[in-house]
Every structure is written in C-alpha cells, then in structure tokens.
Design a protein around this motif. Structure first.
Motif, PDB file in Angstrom:
ATOM      1  N   ASN A  16       0.820  -1.213   0.000  1.00  0.00           N
ATOM      2  CA  ASN A  16       0.000   0.000   0.000  1.00  0.00           C
ATOM      3  C   ASN A  16       0.852   1.261   0.000  1.00  0.00           C
ATOM      4  OD1 ASN A  16      -2.673  -0.940  -0.110  1.00  0.00           O
ATOM      5  ND2 ASN A  16      -2.636  -1.487   2.068  1.00  0.00           N
ATOM      6  N   ALA A  17       2.013   1.191   0.637  1.00  0.00           N
ATOM      7  CA  ALA A  17       2.910   2.352   0.645  1.00  0.00           C
ATOM      8  C   ALA A  17       3.433   2.634  -0.763  1.00  0.00           C
ATOM      9  CB  ALA A  17       4.071   2.111   1.612  1.00  0.00           C
ATOM     10  N   VAL A  18       3.683   1.568  -1.550  1.00  0.00           N
ATOM     11  CA  VAL A  18       4.101   1.758  -2.939  1.00  0.00           C
ATOM     12  C   VAL A  18       2.975   2.437  -3.732  1.00  0.00           C
ATOM     13  CG1 VAL A  18       4.727   0.607  -5.098  1.00  0.00           C
ATOM     14  CG2 VAL A  18       5.640  -0.245  -2.920  1.00  0.00           C
ATOM     15  N   ILE A  19       1.766   1.899  -3.568  1.00  0.00           N
ATOM     16  CA  ILE A  19       0.617   2.443  -4.312  1.00  0.00           C
ATOM     17  C   ILE A  19       0.442   3.929  -3.989  1.00  0.00           C
ATOM     18  CG2 ILE A  19      -1.903   2.316  -4.562  1.00  0.00           C
ATOM     19  CD1 ILE A  19      -1.623  -0.726  -3.820  1.00  0.00           C
ATOM     20  N   ARG A  20       0.501   4.258  -2.698  1.00  0.00           N
ATOM     21  CA  ARG A  20       0.342   5.658  -2.281  1.00  0.00           C
ATOM     22  C   ARG A  20       1.421   6.548  -2.885  1.00  0.00           C
ATOM     23  NH1 ARG A  20       3.253   8.022   2.059  1.00  0.00           N
ATOM     24  NH2 ARG A  20       2.313   9.912   2.956  1.00  0.00           N
ATOM     25  N   ALA A  21       2.666   6.077  -2.856  1.00  0.00           N
ATOM     26  CA  ALA A  21       3.760   6.899  -3.357  1.00  0.00           C
ATOM     27  C   ALA A  21       3.621   7.128  -4.860  1.00  0.00           C
ATOM     28  CB  ALA A  21       5.107   6.243  -3.039  1.00  0.00           C
ATOM     29  N   VAL A  22       3.224   6.094  -5.585  1.00  0.00           N
ATOM     30  CA  VAL A  22       3.038   6.237  -7.029  1.00  0.00           C
ATOM     31  C   VAL A  22       1.959   7.287  -7.309  1.00  0.00           C
ATOM     32  CG1 VAL A  22       2.114   5.059  -9.083  1.00  0.00           C
ATOM     33  CG2 VAL A  22       3.888   3.956  -7.680  1.00  0.00           C
ATOM     34  N   VAL A  23       0.857   7.204  -6.571  1.00  0.00           N
ATOM     35  CA  VAL A  23      -0.246   8.139  -6.813  1.00  0.00           C
ATOM     36  C   VAL A  23       0.139   9.561  -6.409  1.00  0.00           C
ATOM     37  CG1 VAL A  23      -2.607   8.745  -6.103  1.00  0.00           C
ATOM     38  CG2 VAL A  23      -2.018   6.365  -6.637  1.00  0.00           C
ATOM     39  N   ARG A  24       0.809   9.711  -5.253  1.00  0.00           N
ATOM     40  CA  ARG A  24       1.191  11.053  -4.806  1.00  0.00           C
ATOM     41  C   ARG A  24       2.169  11.706  -5.795  1.00  0.00           C
ATOM     42  NH1 ARG A  24      -0.293  12.645   0.623  1.00  0.00           N
ATOM     43  NH2 ARG A  24       0.813  14.550   0.021  1.00  0.00           N
TER      44      ARG A  24
END
Lengths: 342, 342, 342, 342
Positions: A16-24
């Motif tokens: 989830n941290a990867v997903i968040r970073a990609v989106v941010r």
C-alpha cells in the motif's frame, strides 16, 4: 500520462505504501493513475479503479494491498497477453507499474518486450528477500521483526519449562528470514534451505544449551530439510514424507528433538502473521522510495526495468538481470549465525 | 590474544549486541576479552572487567551498554594518552575495539597512529546516522521506529482535536531521523538542519492539510532552524534566543504555528525514549555483524580501520576516511519527503 | 520470618513480577525469602535458592519464571507430602507462597489443612483466566494482547488474498482468550469450548463477510468443538478424530471452511507465543499487587487463602472457594461478541 | 428508534470502538444512529452525519474519534440548551449517547433532567481514570502501556549514562497513570498530585539507587507539586512560578535533582503520545462493552444514567453519582508503589 498499477503474488507489508507513493508522485506531476484489481486478473477482466489522492489517504501504515492480489499469469492463458494489451489500450495506459515477485516481474518483462508501446517499470516484492538485483525488498524487515518478537517471547517460556522450542518461519527456497530473525532473536540453531542440516549436530547444540542452564531455540525455514532426507522417531510417527507434509518441518523436527534430547520439545509455526499488518519504518521508507523511483523511471521514458535498492540508492536495473536467479544465503552469512550456535 | 573493548559517547540500542558478538567470536577463537568501563575513562582510571561468555548472556536484546559510557577524551587531558597506553600494556591488550562516534573514533585513529603496537579497530556508532563511510549505523533504525510509532499515535489525536502537532526528534546536525521517521509516519512537513526552513511555507502546508479535513503533523529535527533566524509570536513570548533555547525548536514552532494558522498547536518532544530500549531486528543484526567483523579485522592484523556497512557487506575502511566529514541528508533525499508535504 | 515461594504449572507472564514483589515487600519488613525450583519438585528434592534484593533485580519486565516450573504433584507420590513438610522444616520456612493454577493451589489447600503449622497463601495463576474467585489472573491480558496484535496483522493479509483466516488461540476448557482477543481484534466469528458450534452458521458468517467485500477472521479456542462432533471434508482428509488431533481444531476448521465456502482458507496457530515474553502493564501491576498482598496475608497470620482481584481491590479468599469450579464464559458475554459476527 | 451520539472533551483511545459498538448493536436491532460532530458543538450548529455499518467499518483499532471533539458547553452559551434540544428534535432523536468526561456528562445529566423527553445515557471517558462510579475507563490502560514502554526504554539509557531520568506523564488532579505506569515500569520514585512530595526524600531515593549501581527513574504526574511549593536551584533558574510553568514539573524537578544529587538529570515529557493511537486489547473490549451497554440501557428506556464497569460487569449507574467527586489515588494504593522506592 496515465499510469497503471497492479500488485501480484503473495501479499507483503509495504504494498500500500508503494501504491500511495506512485499516486502522490504522479498526481503532483499532473499524471493520472489507474489501479487494476487482483494482479494481472484485473487486466484480463478489466477490473479497474481510478486512484486519486483521496483513494490513497491513510494507506501508508496499512498492511496488505487495497488493490487485492492473485497469482493469475496471463501468459498461461490462451489469448491472455492480447487481453492484457487490449485492456491497457482501452484505459489509455501509457505506462504500467507491476508490483510483484519473480512471476509478476516475468510477465512484466515479456510485456515490455512485446513491442506494444506501453512502458513497463516493475517494483520488486518478495517477503523472502530472495530476488536478486536488489539489496533488500520491502516486507522482509517487517517479517523479520515479527519473527524476532516471537522468539524474544519464546525464550522465557522455553527456559521456564526446560523445553526446546522449534520456530518455523517463512522461506521455501531461501533462508533469509530464518537467518536474520535467528540472529536478531538469539537463536541457538538456525536451519535454512540452502544448507541441508545434520540432525546429530542440532541435537548436540540443544544438549549443549541445556547444559548451560538455558533452553534452546531452533529457528527453521519452512523449506529446510535434513541432509539425509529423513526425520524419523523410533515409533515412526514422524517422517519426511508423513508428518513433515502434514505438520511441516517444525513439528517433525520438534518430535525428533524431543526423542533424541530426552527433553520436551514444542513447535511454533509463525505462519501468515509474518506477512500481514503494518510495515516497519524501514519497509515504509523503502516501499515509498520504490514507488517514487518507479514514477521517476516512467517519466524518464524507461521500460523493461525494475527499481532496486543498491546501498542507500534506489536505481533502475533491467528486470531480466534481477530475476535471472534466486538470491540465496551465502556461506559467509550463514557462518556468522553459526558463531552463536549451541 | 587479548582484546579490549569500550563504548563511548551517547548510548545507542545495539551497543550490547556488539559487545556480545565480540566476546562470542573471540572466545570461539580462543581469544580473551577485557571490557573498560565508561569509554576512555575506564582506560584512564584502569576500570576494567573481564568479559567471558557468562558476562554477555542475555545482552542481545538489551538497550544501552553494560560497560557504561562517557564523553571523556584522553587527548584533552595532560598525560592522557600515556595513561591509556600504560593501562593497555598493564592488561596485556593486543588489540582494542572502541565503539563510538566521531570523538571516540578520533581518539581511536590517534591511538592507531601512535606507534604503540596496539591494533585498533573501531566500530561506528551514531544514533543520528551522520557518520560518513558506512551506509547505516545501528541504533538509527530503532530510533526511527520509536519516532514513527509516536507519529502513528499522534495522527489520530491531532485529527480528533483539529490541532497541529509538532514532533521534535533527535538530530543536531543531520536530519536523518526526521527524514526517515517523517516519511514512515506520513508527516505533512519534515524540517531538517541541512535546510533552514521558511515559516511561511510551513504555515501554508499546515493550512492546506486542514483544508483536506485532516490535521498536520510537522516533524522537526532538534537542530532545524528557520531561514531568517527567528521564530517570533506577536506577543514576543517566543523567539530564537528565548523560548527556543528553553523549550526547544518544537515548542517555539508550535507557538508560532498556532498564531499563524489560527489553530491549536502542540509540541511533542520525543527525547531520550528514541535512544533507549531494545534494538530493532535490523539493528541487532547490524550490531552483531559489526562486532563479528571487528574481531575478524583484529585477527587479520588490521589497525586504524573501522567496520562499515556497504550495501549488504560489512567491510573494514580507514577510520580517517569515515570521520572526515558529517554525512548530511542530500537534496534528492529531502525532495522525496517533499512529495508528501501539505 | 522465612517465606518460601514456588511457581507451578504452565508458565505465564507476570510470575517473575510476583516473585520480585514478594521479595521486595518481605525484605522491607525484615523477612527472608527462599525460592524452591520447578514447583513442588523443588520441595520434594530440596532444590532451593535464597532470594534477596539482588536476585530479583530486573525481573519485573521478564516473562516466564526464574524459579522454573513443573507439573509435579507431591500428593501423587508415595511419601510426597512428608518430604515437602520435611524440606519446609529443614529450611525453617514459616510460610509458603505457591503461585499456580488449580493443581498447585489444590496442593496448597491440602498443605494448609495438614496441621503442619506452615502458613500457606496461594497466588492464583492461569493464563486462560478460568480460575473462579478472582476477577482476573495475570498473564491473561498479555495473552489477549499478543493474540489481538496477530489478528490485527491478519486482517490485511486475509483481505488482500480474499481468504478466510482461522486463528487458533489457547483455551482448553474456557474461551476467555478467544472471546477477548476476538472482540478486540474485530473477529467475524468467535468459537469457544463453552458453546459447541454449528458449522453451517460459521460458513454463513464467512460468506456474509465476503459479500461485504472483506475477508473473515475466525477466532477459535483450542478446546472448541463442533456441536455434532465432526469436521469432515468430502475427501475425508479431515475429521474430528484424525486431523483435529494431529493438527488441531484450527487446521480442521480451515479445511472444512475452504470446501464449504469455496474460498481459500488458512489456519494460524498462535501457540506458545501467547504465554511467553514481557507482561503487559495490566499484568505487571496485577502480579505485583498479588505478590504484595500475599506477603500482607502471610504477615497477618492468614493461611489456606489465596489473593484475588475483586473489582479494583486485592483481597484474600479461601483457596477452596476459588478452585471449586472452573470460571466459564457466560452466555451474556458470548452474546456481546455475537453482535459483531458476520 | 433514532439514537444520537457525540464525543466530547479530550480524545482517548477507544472512542471509535464505542461509536462502532453503538452503531453495530443499534443497527442489528433496527435502530438508526446519527453522529454529531465535535461534541456539543455539533448539536449547537446542527453538524450531523448518519452512521451506518459502512461508516464504522475499520474503526475498532483506530485511535481518536471520527466524530471529532471539542470542549464546547451548551449551558455556558446563551440559548445553548434550547438550540441543542431543537437540533435533537429536528433530527428526530429519541435517545442521546454522549461520550465524555466530567463536563460532557454534566451537560448530559442536565439534559436528562430537562424534561425534554430525550433519553440520555452517558459513556464515561477520562484517560486519567479519575471518574468516580466506574472501576476503569477506556484509554487509561493504553496510556499506561505507552508510558510503561517508554520507561522500559529509558532504564537502559539512564544506566548507561549514570543519569537520573524524570518521566512526566498525564494526570492533573489524579495520579493514576503515574501510579500504574510507575509500578509497571519499575520506577524508583512515583509522584502524584494527591501527595505533595518532599524533595529531600526524592533526592535520597535517587542517591540510594545510584549506590546500588543503577540509575533512578522518577515518574511524575504533570499535576504533582512539592510539599513546600518550591523547586529552586541555587542559580534561581528554576522555580515553581517560572520554569515549572514554562517547562513543566518534569523539567523543574530534573534541574533540581541534578543539582542536589550531583548527577546528570534529564526530563522526558511523554505528552500527547499517551492519548493517541490504537487502543490496547483491554480498552478495545471495555469501550466495545460500554457501547453495547449504552444501547441496552437506551432500549430498556433508561435515562440519566451512564454505563460503568464494576468488577467484570458493565452496569448502568446514575450520572450524578458518578460525577459527584474525582476518583483519587488512595493512600493504600500509593503505599504499594512506595515498597519499590529507592
């Protein structure tokens, strides 16, 4: 630009941290992100969800993956790759960020080579830390921490009852979790798949520990096996083809150690607790950096690469190089743990 | 061979793990270990204790250092170096393993160069992670984890009260703890000594966060300072030469943010909790490997070196190289955190 | 006065805190304390150790018991009680503080009734919280906390893989750990020994949970059993007299749920991790207060009593009253958990 | 039936668990729940949100309150009570469940007495555990646990540096957190508001601790004060009307102890970390039971009561009885902690 993202294979703290970073990162650059559900299945069945800032709020500390995951492989399905490419085209995806292990990255490499024009930048994920090409993968530190805390707790119960405790941890092919959790937890024996073990030596270490007035903790990878292929008690209740399959190597080894040392032995199988839950600080930072670097690579026009940790840097490396072979525990690292045996 | 060991400077989770590893490894090779108490003071005042296997049992998970520590510097004392060398000779010490930061390693380097015939192999220690020459030092991961858990807890209380929370973490000259804890904890602003900050920008990030319906967390290194040198409220209660000195940058910044954003603000100073207590798995493994590698180096006849982490390897490097300059947070690492500001 | 102390039965977080409190309180009053090793075995075989302030330093946070434990029962041995009384006399013991569960306290009650002149004040200990006469026993809160943290971790891995996770916790006869850990962890089903369960209802709750878009967590006491006595898959691999005995109720139930729900299911058996390690704050305070109150009771000349928590008070109660029957989960408490099923 | 719910006063781990339990229980009975934001402010300004099952999903482990909180008191505002009753009528609220401390429950009692026909069932909340009428309130156990973990960590850093560490915890009027965290953390002195302290005695305890070879930990409630009203160093830098107000009792006491003991002293102020974050298992269970019992009381037609823990039961008691006076630490509980001083 529109960036697709999916998570495949076993789940892992940090996805989830990867997903968040990609989106941010993408959103800050004016790019859009689309998530595909349950790994490649989402691309085969067109199961997509737009990911904006609101969708990723609060994701950093959460274990697992909000996108879901599966082991679906499009190249194992008739017409699979075509459906994937069609779905990517239908969503106007310019670049895809698959987050996963050997299988997911293998598909990623093929897609990148397919000439379809979609850039593919992988993010490596293996809780077992057995992917070559990167110093560490996220999730591993969390798993080691969970296992270490369990071992910390087990020392006192073992000593109080004068019992051997066998702790079975994850690791089918590589013993990294056993090695690090065992070193961090003060294990008296660590057994890994890379080194078939000698039961006599394990027994000797356990007896030596009892002689010192304390009780032994044996940490064993689920994939570790005895050198001579058998774990048998005198009553035959336990063997490598019976009990081991049913109850795992931990239970089999505990039964044998109980008989051979003459002391009570118990097995603890940590199981899925190792892969669930909130990531450690190390894994949150690593996963976040992987996500940011994947967007950097996409925006730089790269394809066929995955992001990797080298020292303190996160850099792009060819996917093929990274997945060519399993990263196993080398002899010299195992020798470090052996200093503390017995 | 007889090996001396001491721990100097501020304490750090993992020091005991180093001591244990040195004793275990040396003893397994037939070498003896002598501990000197409270850093260089133990060598100046001949305060020594033999360290055998029993002495280090149970040390791995314990924070702090059983040898004690101090900031005593023999080169700052008349006749200090001579007394140190005399004490080493009196105990028949062939090799010394000083575990410490810039100051302790500086003394170590001078001793190694003194021609006295004692091998000196340093083990780097800085909870702030600001020693050059090694990718990481033990203690840092634990401190980041403690700070991250605090930040995790603070998010919900901040949101419930619609308050800004300013979290002051360790880091006088380098912002590594703030950077990693802030990234791991989902901070909305991270302020480090390397980048004097603009109060207006911090205020803007906080207001932006409030507009999204959530409350801001600002993570600030104790050594961070405003670019224009002042933090003043309209009543003058807070300024860089008054409140900051008394209450620290966290309290001063919270006062200014409360006035400037019109929202309640509170400061939390994590303090010594960050450096005490049981080490994380990462730090236990790293400290253990440092201890083993120090004995390897000693046994290989090296001197004037310290052990260092490079990627996944622990290697000897010249002490001088490692302490020549502080390892600061580079621009590109700070830019990673900035993606998540506001 | 000389006070003896021993710890019997399964170990439990908080035993060391009791020992420390007894020694601190007795020493402050000028009394002496002698520890007997491994429960009643220490009195049968005269295995004793003097306990002074130095002996109990650092014990508060440590799990297990430094005195060791066993399940030896002197009344089951020819001449056992006589040897125990002889050993107590030889050490000049005026009062004995046995810390243990039903068995240990049963021996304690008989000794108190034996007319031998030694005061006996018990301290109740059961990690399962199933001793009547006291609101709570130490160790229970720690076990519930460990189980809850595991369940917290498992939610995300279950959701990511769309899997049912069955979590087996301690509790052979009473379901307190399952009830509290299940309520605290947000379990979708909680199964306890007091209420034989209906597999159809469990299946229905799991399916309902999947329909809501999330994955079910089933928490099951090791002693829980199906109402109709069988857990059988269509292939017969799993039944109440085969797999359950080998692999436990968790594994058997997971196999059945996988077949009946058509969704992957996995079992996690928490095992000894629940009873080892550092006690929670609640348990440290309770164990400390129990130890203090035991010395108070001894000094007040009481015998045949055990200390017990009633509301916020620690009071002496007759041992017999406390051990007359098992404290089971009442219907109304189970009904609280049921509100959250499905 | 339509049930309103609000959370007032300082936030506390477990508030969200109460909200979830109220919604789950009410929904299962066919009742509807409406949340009012930021305590009584939501009723004054008609800021309401419907709460269905989806709204409370995932709330159990989350700290803080999704409804927000404030210290607004409608009875302190012109026309306040009328606006509250008007808002309740506008939303068709049959029963109100205010969750809060002395102030919130005081308003609740007046509303219940107002003859307006709305049933009022309070849920007590105070992290300080100082509300009479209930054995414990949720949030307290979590705060004690956070403080204890900090104290555990501080022991090793104190010992390594031979320093006194003063730990300031929450508790303005009652010393429950200091008492329990101090007992659980092995503090050498515990100072509470109920017992003005004698600085000479604190100094003596610290010196005694240093003589034993270890370093003292002093746990002090924020509301504790010296018996003679002053804490002054020889330079006058610290006094009860200067430094104490600025930096708190912890900083003032550390300064005085440093001068009086001749050893370095440091203060750690735990602050808001104690009240944020995920609740402990104990608090999740208690908060959940409080929420369930509040709906039971409402459905049984009660009003003017609050739910309370008595032993292991949750029962309704008159609000007035519960808020008549503060629950202070009694002498005999403080005496338990004193056994371990020095």
């Amino acid at each position: 630009m529109r960036i697709g993202i999916l998570t495949g294979g076993g789940d892992c703290p940090g996805l989830n941290a990867v997903i968040r970073a990609v989106v941010r990162k993408a959103t800050a650059s004016g790019d859009e992100v689309v998530g595909f559900r349950d790994g490649w299945r989402g691309l085969l069945e067109d199961d997509a969800v737009p990911l904006d800032l609101a969708a990723v709020r609060g994701l950093l500390p959460r274990g697992g993956t909000v996108l879901g995951t599966s082991r679906t492989n499009p190249y194992a399905l008739e017409g699979g790759p075509e459906r994937v490419l069609g779905c990517l085209a239908a969503h106007g995806i310019d670049a895809l960020v698959p987050v996963g292990g050997e299988d997911t990255l293998g598909v990623a490499a093929k897609l990148a080579d397919s000439g379809a024009g979609v850039r593919v930048v992988g993010v490596p994920k293996t809780i077992d830390n057995d992917l070559d090409g990167t110093d560490y993968t996220f999730g591993f530190d969390t798993a080691v921490g969970v296992a270490m805390e369990a071992i910390d707790r087990l020392h006192t119960t073992g000593d109080s009852h004068h019992r051997t405790l066998v702790v079975e941890v994850m690791g089918r092919h590589a013993g990294w979790i056993a090695l690090h959790a065992g070193m961090a937890g003060g294990a008296n024996v660590v057994l890994v798949p890379e080194r078939p073990f000698d039961v006599d030596a394990v027994v000797a270490h356990c007896l030596h520990r009892f002689e010192s007035g304390y009780s032994p903790i044996v940490v064993v990878s689920e994939g570790a096996r005895p050198a001579d292929g058998e774990l048998v008690t005198s009553t035959g209740q336990t063997d490598a083809f019976g009990h081991v399959r049913l109850g795992g190597i931990g239970a089999a080894l505990a039964a044998v150690l109980e008989e051979r040392t003459g002391r009570e032995s118990r097995a603890v199988v940590l199981g899925h607790v190792q892969r669930g839950g909130t990531p450690s600080a190390f894994d949150r930072v690593l996963a976040t950096r992987f996500g940011l670097a994947a967007v950097d690579a996409v925006q730089a026009g790269l394809s066929g690469v995955m992001v990797a940790l080298r020292g303190t840097d996160v850099v792009p490396v060819p996917i093929a190089e990274a997945t060519a072979r399993l990263k196993l525990v080398p002899l010299e690292r195992y020798a470090e743990a052996e200093v503390f045996f017995g």
